[in-house]
Design an enzyme around this catalytic site. Structure first.
Site, PDB file in Angstrom:
ATOM      1  N   TYR A   1       0.875  -1.179   0.000  1.00  0.00           N
ATOM      2  CA  TYR A   1       0.000   0.000   0.000  1.00  0.00           C
ATOM      3  C   TYR A   1       0.904   1.219   0.000  1.00  0.00           C
ATOM      4  O   TYR A   1       1.877   1.271   0.755  1.00  0.00           O
ATOM      5  CB  TYR A   1      -0.890  -0.002   1.246  1.00  0.00           C
ATOM      6  CG  TYR A   1      -1.796   1.205   1.334  1.00  0.00           C
ATOM      7  CD1 TYR A   1      -2.904   1.333   0.508  1.00  0.00           C
ATOM      8  CD2 TYR A   1      -1.534   2.221   2.246  1.00  0.00           C
ATOM      9  CE1 TYR A   1      -3.735   2.446   0.588  1.00  0.00           C
ATOM     10  CE2 TYR A   1      -2.359   3.342   2.325  1.00  0.00           C
ATOM     11  CZ  TYR A   1      -3.457   3.433   1.490  1.00  0.00           C
ATOM     12  OH  TYR A   1      -4.267   4.547   1.572  1.00  0.00           O
TER      13      TYR A   1
ATOM     14  N   ASP B   1       9.537   3.050  -0.299  1.00  0.00           N
ATOM     15  CA  ASP B   1       8.482   3.716   0.464  1.00  0.00           C
ATOM     16  C   ASP B   1       8.675   3.339   1.933  1.00  0.00           C
ATOM     17  O   ASP B   1       8.342   2.220   2.353  1.00  0.00           O
ATOM     18  CB  ASP B   1       7.112   3.274  -0.057  1.00  0.00           C
ATOM     19  CG  ASP B   1       5.970   3.961   0.693  1.00  0.00           C
ATOM     20  OD1 ASP B   1       6.254   4.695   1.669  1.00  0.00           O
ATOM     21  OD2 ASP B   1       4.808   3.747   0.308  1.00  0.00           O
TER      22      ASP B   1
ATOM     23  N   LYS C   1       4.423   9.107   8.657  1.00  0.00           N
ATOM     24  CA  LYS C   1       3.951   8.490   9.907  1.00  0.00           C
ATOM     25  C   LYS C   1       4.734   8.873  11.165  1.00  0.00           C
ATOM     26  O   LYS C   1       4.507   9.928  11.734  1.00  0.00           O
ATOM     27  CB  LYS C   1       3.910   6.970   9.733  1.00  0.00           C
ATOM     28  CG  LYS C   1       2.884   6.550   8.667  1.00  0.00           C
ATOM     29  CD  LYS C   1       2.134   5.303   9.003  1.00  0.00           C
ATOM     30  CE  LYS C   1       1.225   4.879   7.860  1.00  0.00           C
ATOM     31  NZ  LYS C   1      -0.076   4.429   8.252  1.00  0.00           N
TER      32      LYS C   1
HETATM   33  C1  LIG Z   1       3.921   2.263   3.042  1.00  0.00           C
HETATM   34  C2  LIG Z   1       2.914   3.357   3.015  1.00  0.00           C
HETATM   35  N1  LIG Z   1       3.044   4.339   2.107  1.00  0.00           N
HETATM   36  C3  LIG Z   1       2.185   5.375   2.052  1.00  0.00           C
HETATM   37  C4  LIG Z   1       1.131   5.450   2.926  1.00  0.00           C
HETATM   38  C5  LIG Z   1       0.183   6.614   2.858  1.00  0.00           C
HETATM   39  O1  LIG Z   1       0.412   7.471   3.924  1.00  0.00           O
HETATM   40  P1  LIG Z   1      -0.726   8.489   4.433  1.00  0.00           P
HETATM   41  O2  LIG Z   1      -1.787   7.644   5.085  1.00  0.00           O
HETATM   42  O3  LIG Z   1       0.003   9.397   5.388  1.00  0.00           O
HETATM   43  O4  LIG Z   1      -1.236   9.209   3.243  1.00  0.00           O
HETATM   44  C6  LIG Z   1       0.955   4.455   3.876  1.00  0.00           C
HETATM   45  C7  LIG Z   1      -0.179   4.533   4.834  1.00  0.00           C
HETATM   46  O5  LIG Z   1      -0.504   3.602   5.526  1.00  0.00           O
HETATM   47  C8  LIG Z   1       1.867   3.378   3.922  1.00  0.00           C
HETATM   48  O6  LIG Z   1       1.729   2.374   4.785  1.00  0.00           O
END
Ligand SMILES: Cc1ncc(COP(=O)(O)O)c(C=O)c1O
Length: 440
Positions: free
Chosen positions: A151, A246, A274
């Protein structure tokens, strides 16, 4: 499965009924709903402190959700509240440059070896969205390569074959994504280096980037098998594609910085979010100078944001880095607690004969109800027993232990968890495993 009666107390139930009328689906993020547990009202939270959440019905929960991995220091830590209070007295939002964002950028440059420059956004979604745009601009190519079940936020391209909350609802492909966008996204199996090599060798000349969670946190906690990241990165670079890690979940989760330093593979672009925000919204990305200077106003790749570099988020991020930096034993303690928790769960499952695989790294733990020897990819998680998972999580909730309500999410420990919480959790696991066996 209809258990709507037993999850939450009457005040939460009443709020949920109102929420269903006023907020679509009753929640502001689908991950917070109880659909994977058979539905019903989630507990509505009134306040949080340390390792605990307290709901509007006066119930306390040991919190292993930790805001879906956004928290590591525990709730309402006094130093964080002070930092926020001090920052807010200087004004809430400037819409202008301020000293904190420079300090934060300088500190991240030291912590993330590949980041000669960074840029802050308001969320992880925006960070990844811009990182992909940047990779496309840097390479002049269109295709985004990513991995099944991961995700990366909720912009169109990464919702093609998306994981996490989308998997929980069986929405691996969100409606509303134009065919043209889907045509430029390729989703490959995680932990299958030969598949990635084959694809990149055959079609890689169109690939702008390979986007990967270096350790997956969105179909449970799944680590890369030895050589996977190295081989994918090598194959990507061999065809001129950029590698984006990511690290929105992983940065600061396992060590005081990005996990790629520990894994020994470097990306071209890295995203984060986060934990850095310490409870306030933040995201960001960074790379070497020649890539970052493509971003406006230095270059032609546009990224903007009313909330980008928000003074309160930046103040909380600086306080988070201070607290993590001052606590030399933090990650060791999280690892000890994580190991104890994983061992307790494994013991309980072995004693009762419940087939269970438990993954743990530092303060991150995930359970897979499966009789297969291990889980290495998204299809493995899909074969796990969703009914057993739902019974287990509901039984834990009844005992005051809040786990993520999805088999695709990870349990997180925080600096505020102690042996006491872990021991109580292990005792609760025993009763929850009984509920799994007797089908209640
Ligand atoms: C690996 C990863 N990338 C991107 C995101 C998206 O982040 P946000 O919820 O701050 O938009 C998440 C959210 O859970 C994530 O787990």
């Amino acid at each position: 499965m209809a258990h709507a009666d037993i999850l939450a107390g009457p005040v939460s139930e009443a709020l949920y009924r109102r929420a269903l009328e006023a907020i679509t689906g009753g929640v502001n993020s689908p991950s917070r709903g109880m659909e994977a547990l058979g539905g019903g009202a989630p507990p509505f939270i009134e306040r949080a402190e340390g390792a605990y959440l307290y709901d509007v019905d006066g119930r306390a929960y040991i919190d292993y959700v930790q805001a879906f991995g956004a928290l590591i220091l525990g709730h309402a830590r006094p130093e964080m509240l002070r930092a926020l209070d001090e920052a807010s007295r200087r004004g809430l939002l400037f819409g202008a440059c301020h000293p904190g964002e420079v300090q934060l950028a300088e500190r991240l440059r030291q912590l993330f070896p590949v980041c000669e420059k960074v840029r802050f956004t308001a969320s992880g979604t925006e960070a990844v969205m811009t990182a992909v745009r940047l990779a496309r601009a840097a390479t002049g190519r269109r295709v985004l390569v990513k991995f099944e079940g991961s995700y990366h936020g909720h912009f169109d391209a990464v919702l093609v074959g998306a994981g996490s909350g989308a998997s929980t609802l069986g929405l691996d492909e969100s409606a509303g994504i134009p065919e043209g966008i889907k045509a430029d996204v390729v989703t490959l199996p995680y932990n299958d280096a030969p598949a990635a090599e084959r694809w990149l060798e055959a079609h890689g000349r169109d690939a702008a980037c390979v986007l990967v969670e270096p350790i997956v946190g969105n179909f449970g906690l799944v680590e890369p098998v030895p050589g996977f990241l190295e081989r994918v990165a090598r194959a990507a670079r061999a065809v001129g594609a950029l590698v984006i890690f990511d690290e929105v979940i992983t940065a600061f989760r396992f060590r005081p910085g990005p996990v790629y330093v520990e894994l020994g593979v470097e990306p071209d672009i890295v995203t984060f979010g986060k934990i850095l925000g310490g409870g306030l919204p933040i995201g960001g990305y960074g790379a070497r100078r020649h890539i970052m200077e493509l971003v406006a106003p230095a270059g032609p790749v546009y990224q903007d944001g009313t909330w980008a570099g928000h003074p309160l988020s930046v103040a909380c991020a600086l306080a988070t880095l201070d607290l993590i930096g001052q606590d030399a034993g933090l990650y060791r303690r999280l690892d000890d607690l994580g190991r104890a928790l994983a061992a307790g769960v494994r013991d309980g499952a072995a004693r009762r004969g419940v087939p269970l695989v438990v993954h743990q790294r530092c303060g991150a733990v995930s359970l897979f109800f499966t009789s297969e020897p291990d889980v290495r990819d998204f299809s493995g998680v899909r074969r796990t027993d969703a009914r057993a998972f739902a019974r287990f999580v509901r039984a834990m909730l009844r005992q005051g232990i809040l786990l993520p309500p999805s088999p695709y999410e990870v349990w997180f420990l925080s600096a505020a968890h102690t042996e006491r919480e872990v021991e109580r959790t292990i005792r609760a696991v025993d009763a929850a495993l009984e509920a799994v066996l007797d089908g209640s």
